[in-house]
Scaffold this motif. Structure first.
Motif, PDB file in Angstrom:
ATOM      1  N   TYR A 141      29.460  43.275  51.061  1.00  0.00           N
ATOM      2  CA  TYR A 141      29.491  42.867  49.535  1.00  0.00           C
ATOM      3  C   TYR A 141      28.882  43.436  48.331  1.00  0.00           C
ATOM      4  N   HIS A 152      29.218  40.339  58.321  1.00  0.00           N
ATOM      5  CA  HIS A 152      29.381  40.601  56.988  1.00  0.00           C
ATOM      6  C   HIS A 152      27.760  40.047  56.262  1.00  0.00           C
ATOM      7  N   LYS A 170      29.303  38.578  46.992  1.00  0.00           N
ATOM      8  CA  LYS A 170      30.734  38.231  47.519  1.00  0.00           C
ATOM      9  C   LYS A 170      31.532  37.845  45.808  1.00  0.00           C
ATOM     10  N   PRO A 227      33.866  35.809  43.951  1.00  0.00           N
ATOM     11  CA  PRO A 227      34.344  35.156  44.325  1.00  0.00           C
ATOM     12  C   PRO A 227      36.161  34.535  44.891  1.00  0.00           C
ATOM     13  N   TRP A 228      36.714  35.928  44.711  1.00  0.00           N
ATOM     14  CA  TRP A 228      37.984  35.344  45.273  1.00  0.00           C
ATOM     15  C   TRP A 228      38.646  36.489  46.431  1.00  0.00           C
ATOM     16  N   VAL A 229      37.669  36.653  47.536  1.00  0.00           N
ATOM     17  CA  VAL A 229      37.803  37.537  48.606  1.00  0.00           C
ATOM     18  C   VAL A 229      37.130  36.513  49.304  1.00  0.00           C
ATOM     19  N   VAL A 230      38.364  35.961  50.324  1.00  0.00           N
ATOM     20  CA  VAL A 230      38.055  34.747  51.796  1.00  0.00           C
ATOM     21  C   VAL A 230      37.573  35.382  52.935  1.00  0.00           C
ATOM     22  N   ILE A 231      36.933  34.908  53.585  1.00  0.00           N
ATOM     23  CA  ILE A 231      36.300  36.111  54.484  1.00  0.00           C
ATOM     24  C   ILE A 231      36.905  34.480  55.288  1.00  0.00           C
ATOM     25  N   ALA A 232      37.851  34.651  56.502  1.00  0.00           N
ATOM     26  CA  ALA A 232      38.120  34.046  57.565  1.00  0.00           C
ATOM     27  C   ALA A 232      38.068  34.469  59.175  1.00  0.00           C
ATOM     28  N   GLN A 262      28.023  36.154  59.138  1.00  0.00           N
ATOM     29  CA  GLN A 262      27.647  36.454  57.980  1.00  0.00           C
ATOM     30  C   GLN A 262      26.087  35.724  56.469  1.00  0.00           C
TER      31      GLN A 262
END
Length: 135
Positions: A30, A110, A116, A118-123, A128
Motif C-alpha cells: 500500500y 499486507h 493505506k 483511508p477508504w481501502v478496507v482490509i478484511a 498487516q
C-alpha cells in the motif's frame, strides 16, 4: 521434484518474462510509491531470486523511483512489472497480476499498511504490517 516456473508479461505483450524457483514475500503493498507507479490503491508482489527472472521478449524499461529503487515496466503500454531495491540486490519483485497464471500465487500479507488510503478496507484476516517485510 521440478522447479516451479512462471511466465508473465505486460498488457500489450511487448514485454514477456519468465521466473523460476520459490516465490517469497507474497504481499499486497500500500506504499505511496507503489500506488503512484501503478495508479492503483495497492499492488500484489512476489519476490524471486534475481538470477531466476529473465526477459524472454522485448525490453524492460526501468525508472529510478527513488535512489535505491528501480521499477520495471513496459514502455509501450506502461504495465508495471518489476521492482528492484539495492538493499536486496539478489532479489527482484514481480507484480503477481502480470503472471499468466495469476491465480496460482496469492498474497499472504499486507505491507506498508501505514500508507493505506483511508477508504481501502482490509478484511481478509491476513497479517498487516505497518511497514515492509523484514526479509
Amino acid at each position: 521434484m521440478s522447479e516451479q516456473r512462471y511466465s508473465g508479461g505486460c498488457l500489450c505483450g511487448s514485454v514477456r518474462y519468465e521466473a523460476s524457483g520459490p516465490a517469497t514475500n507474497l504481499c499486497y503493498c500500500y506504499c505511496g510509491s507503489c500506488r503512484r507507479a501503478s495508479g492503483a490503491p495497492l499492488v500484489a508482489w512476489g519476490t524471486f531470486p534475481r538470477s531466476s527472472v529473465r526477459i524472454t521478449h522485448g525490453t524492460l524499461s526501468e525508472n529510478r523511483s527513488s535512489p535505491p529503487v528501480l521499477r520495471g515496466f513496459c514502455a509501450a503500454c506502461g504495465g508495471a512489472l518489476t521492482y528492484r531495491h539495492e538493499a536486496r540486490a539478489d532479489e527482484i519483485d514481480v507484480t503477481l497480476t502480470s503472471l499468466d497464471e495469476a491465480a496460482g500465487l496469492a498474497p499472504q500479507m499486507h505491507v506498508w499498511v501505514s500508507d493505506k488510503l483511508p477508504w481501502v478496507v482490509i478484511a481478509d484476516g491476513l497479517p498487516q504490517l505497518p511497514a515492509g517485510t523484514t526479509s
